[in-house]
Motif scaffolding. Sequence first.
Motif, PDB file in Angstrom:
ATOM      1  N   GLU A 153       0.842  -1.180   0.008  1.00 31.25           N
ATOM      2  CA  GLU A 153      -0.054  -0.043  -0.097  1.00 31.25           C
ATOM      3  C   GLU A 153       0.831   1.169  -0.054  1.00 31.25           C
ATOM      4  N   LEU A 154       2.102   1.346   0.609  1.00 28.00           N
ATOM      5  CA  LEU A 154       2.838   2.334   0.512  1.00 28.00           C
ATOM      6  C   LEU A 154       3.685   2.498  -0.399  1.00 28.00           C
ATOM      7  N   GLU A 155       3.847   1.329  -1.409  1.00 25.28           N
ATOM      8  CA  GLU A 155       4.550   1.178  -2.421  1.00 25.28           C
ATOM      9  C   GLU A 155       6.029   1.343  -2.108  1.00 25.28           C
ATOM     10  N   LEU A 156       6.213   0.471  -1.131  1.00 24.55           N
ATOM     11  CA  LEU A 156       7.700   0.134  -0.445  1.00 24.55           C
ATOM     12  C   LEU A 156       8.114  -1.316  -0.432  1.00 24.55           C
ATOM     13  N   GLU A 157       7.522  -1.983  -1.529  1.00 24.83           N
ATOM     14  CA  GLU A 157       7.605  -3.481  -1.479  1.00 24.83           C
ATOM     15  C   GLU A 157       8.917  -3.914  -1.437  1.00 24.83           C
ATOM     16  N   MET A 179      20.836  -0.031   3.199  1.00 22.62           N
ATOM     17  CA  MET A 179      20.005   1.102   4.106  1.00 22.62           C
ATOM     18  C   MET A 179      21.023   1.867   4.999  1.00 22.62           C
ATOM     19  N   THR A 180      21.864   1.234   5.632  1.00 22.33           N
ATOM     20  CA  THR A 180      23.053   1.619   6.211  1.00 22.33           C
ATOM     21  C   THR A 180      23.785   2.910   5.399  1.00 22.33           C
ATOM     22  N   ILE A 181      24.007   2.456   4.448  1.00 18.27           N
ATOM     23  CA  ILE A 181      25.105   3.332   3.385  1.00 18.27           C
ATOM     24  C   ILE A 181      24.316   4.248   2.909  1.00 18.27           C
ATOM     25  N   GLY A 182      23.081   4.145   2.496  1.00 19.05           N
ATOM     26  CA  GLY A 182      21.956   5.064   1.598  1.00 19.05           C
ATOM     27  C   GLY A 182      21.144   5.697   2.725  1.00 19.05           C
ATOM     28  N   GLN A 183      21.414   5.994   3.573  1.00 15.28           N
ATOM     29  CA  GLN A 183      20.365   6.696   4.593  1.00 15.28           C
ATOM     30  C   GLN A 183      19.691   7.894   4.091  1.00 15.28           C
ATOM     31  N   ALA A 184      20.526   8.792   3.399  1.00 13.63           N
ATOM     32  CA  ALA A 184      19.818   9.949   2.861  1.00 13.63           C
ATOM     33  C   ALA A 184      18.756   9.782   1.723  1.00 13.63           C
ATOM     34  N   GLU A 185      19.118   8.788   0.895  1.00 13.58           N
ATOM     35  CA  GLU A 185      18.115   8.129  -0.211  1.00 13.58           C
ATOM     36  C   GLU A 185      16.917   7.692   0.620  1.00 13.58           C
ATOM     37  N   ILE A 186      17.106   6.764   1.465  1.00 10.37           N
ATOM     38  CA  ILE A 186      15.941   6.279   2.013  1.00 10.37           C
ATOM     39  C   ILE A 186      15.061   6.977   2.776  1.00 10.37           C
ATOM     40  N   LYS A 187      15.742   8.112   3.480  1.00 11.03           N
ATOM     41  CA  LYS A 187      14.987   9.043   4.271  1.00 11.03           C
ATOM     42  C   LYS A 187      14.312   9.904   3.285  1.00 11.03           C
ATOM     43  N   ALA A 188      14.774  10.351   2.187  1.00 11.10           N
ATOM     44  CA  ALA A 188      13.810  11.043   1.313  1.00 11.10           C
ATOM     45  C   ALA A 188      12.760  10.165   0.776  1.00 11.10           C
ATOM     46  N   GLU A 189      13.066   9.118   0.397  1.00 12.09           N
ATOM     47  CA  GLU A 189      11.951   8.188  -0.054  1.00 12.09           C
ATOM     48  C   GLU A 189      10.821   8.158   1.132  1.00 12.09           C
ATOM     49  N   LEU A 190      11.132   7.956   2.340  1.00 14.27           N
ATOM     50  CA  LEU A 190      10.322   8.035   3.357  1.00 14.27           C
ATOM     51  C   LEU A 190       9.184   9.298   3.430  1.00 14.27           C
ATOM     52  N   ALA A 191      10.204  10.404   3.334  1.00 16.92           N
ATOM     53  CA  ALA A 191       9.622  11.808   3.501  1.00 16.92           C
ATOM     54  C   ALA A 191       8.208  11.897   2.327  1.00 16.92           C
ATOM     55  N   GLY A 192       8.627  11.382   1.224  1.00 14.89           N
ATOM     56  CA  GLY A 192       7.694  11.228   0.167  1.00 14.89           C
ATOM     57  C   GLY A 192       6.515  10.650   0.391  1.00 14.89           C
ATOM     58  N   VAL A 193       6.657   9.221   1.091  1.00 16.48           N
ATOM     59  CA  VAL A 193       5.601   8.412   1.594  1.00 16.48           C
ATOM     60  C   VAL A 193       4.946   9.048   2.608  1.00 16.48           C
ATOM     61  N   ASN A 194       5.443   9.483   3.517  1.00 15.23           N
ATOM     62  CA  ASN A 194       4.358  10.331   4.698  1.00 15.23           C
ATOM     63  C   ASN A 194       3.937  11.370   4.057  1.00 15.23           C
ATOM     64  N   ALA A 195       4.155  12.070   3.213  1.00 14.63           N
ATOM     65  CA  ALA A 195       3.735  13.328   2.657  1.00 14.63           C
ATOM     66  C   ALA A 195       2.366  12.959   1.959  1.00 14.63           C
ATOM     67  N   ALA A 196       2.550  11.763   1.210  1.00 10.34           N
ATOM     68  CA  ALA A 196       1.291  11.340   0.391  1.00 10.34           C
ATOM     69  C   ALA A 196       0.183  10.711   1.520  1.00 10.34           C
ATOM     70  N   ILE A 197       0.735  10.130   2.586  1.00  9.02           N
ATOM     71  CA  ILE A 197      -0.267   9.614   3.512  1.00  9.02           C
ATOM     72  C   ILE A 197      -1.098  10.783   4.293  1.00  9.02           C
ATOM     73  N   LYS A 198      -0.156  12.022   4.587  1.00  9.71           N
ATOM     74  CA  LYS A 198      -0.880  13.055   5.172  1.00  9.71           C
ATOM     75  C   LYS A 198      -1.866  13.704   4.185  1.00  9.71           C
ATOM     76  N   ALA A 199      -1.711  13.534   2.931  1.00  9.31           N
ATOM     77  CA  ALA A 199      -2.590  14.195   1.766  1.00  9.31           C
ATOM     78  C   ALA A 199      -3.783  13.382   1.801  1.00  9.31           C
ATOM     79  N   MET A 200      -3.683  12.121   1.977  1.00 13.91           N
ATOM     80  CA  MET A 200      -4.916  11.169   2.012  1.00 13.91           C
ATOM     81  C   MET A 200      -5.703  11.598   3.265  1.00 13.91           C
ATOM     82  N   ARG A 201      -4.863  11.871   4.319  1.00 16.84           N
ATOM     83  CA  ARG A 201      -5.741  12.162   5.694  1.00 16.84           C
ATOM     84  C   ARG A 201      -6.625  13.330   5.427  1.00 16.84           C
ATOM     85  N   SER A 202      -5.721  14.419   4.733  1.00 17.61           N
ATOM     86  CA  SER A 202      -6.489  15.678   4.314  1.00 17.61           C
ATOM     87  C   SER A 202      -7.717  15.544   3.713  1.00 17.61           C
ATOM     88  N   THR A 203      -7.281  14.639   2.512  1.00 13.53           N
ATOM     89  CA  THR A 203      -8.794  14.638   1.591  1.00 13.53           C
ATOM     90  C   THR A 203      -9.967  13.966   2.471  1.00 13.53           C
TER      91      THR A 203
END
Length: 222
Positions: A153-157, A179-203
């Motif tokens: 559902e989060l498109e993080l398969e 994930m240990t090496i690519g912390q910045a990349e993964i955190k940016a991906e999760l930021a996008g996921v959480n922004a989408a979740i918040k947008a769904m809640r607002s709707t």
Amino acid sequence: GFFADYSSCRKAEGAARIGTKITVNLAGDMLERRFPGGALLDYQGFLSEFGDVLRRTDEAISGLRIVLVPHVFADVGVYADLLARLPDRLRREQVRVAAYDNGPAAAYAAFSEYLDANVVVAMRFHANVVPIANGVPTIGLSCYDQIPHLYRELELERHAINVRSRGYGALLADRIQYMTIGQAEIKAELAGVNAAIKAMRSTAEATIGPWLDRHGLRRSCT
């Protein structure tokens, strides 16, 4: 779970973290359903591969710290079985089992461990939701329906590993290192996921909010 306030669980800003912290949650209930054997791994097969994962991770990551977090009493038994399979040096010097508690204190202790981790490796649903919601790189251990459904559902398969499949250990060890090496990349991906979740809640709130107001019900989440 995605909208709860976990700020009180975070360590003080600037608090030093020694080494690389991998926080692990393994579930000890419904083991026959999680690991049925046959074409899939049984419980002992899962533990054998997971022990190999921790040994490989120790060899690959300098200054590794592993924290095992129990949510219920059954989880403590799994950690005892796992520790018995690890080399003595690894379990004496680099592994800690977090406190087993109950009620709000238990939630606070567990969530603190997740929010302070470099990478979370988790089997239980809220052990995945809490770190993901707080931007912590997280790997879902899939052996029960909730986890693959959540990550789909989060498109993080790609961050969920089927731990009932033979040979999963090599995939999991590689994913932890990535994930240990690519912390910045993964955190940016999760930021996008959480922004989408918040947008769904607002709707949804545009419909649910007025209904709550009409019925005199108080909104508990803002």
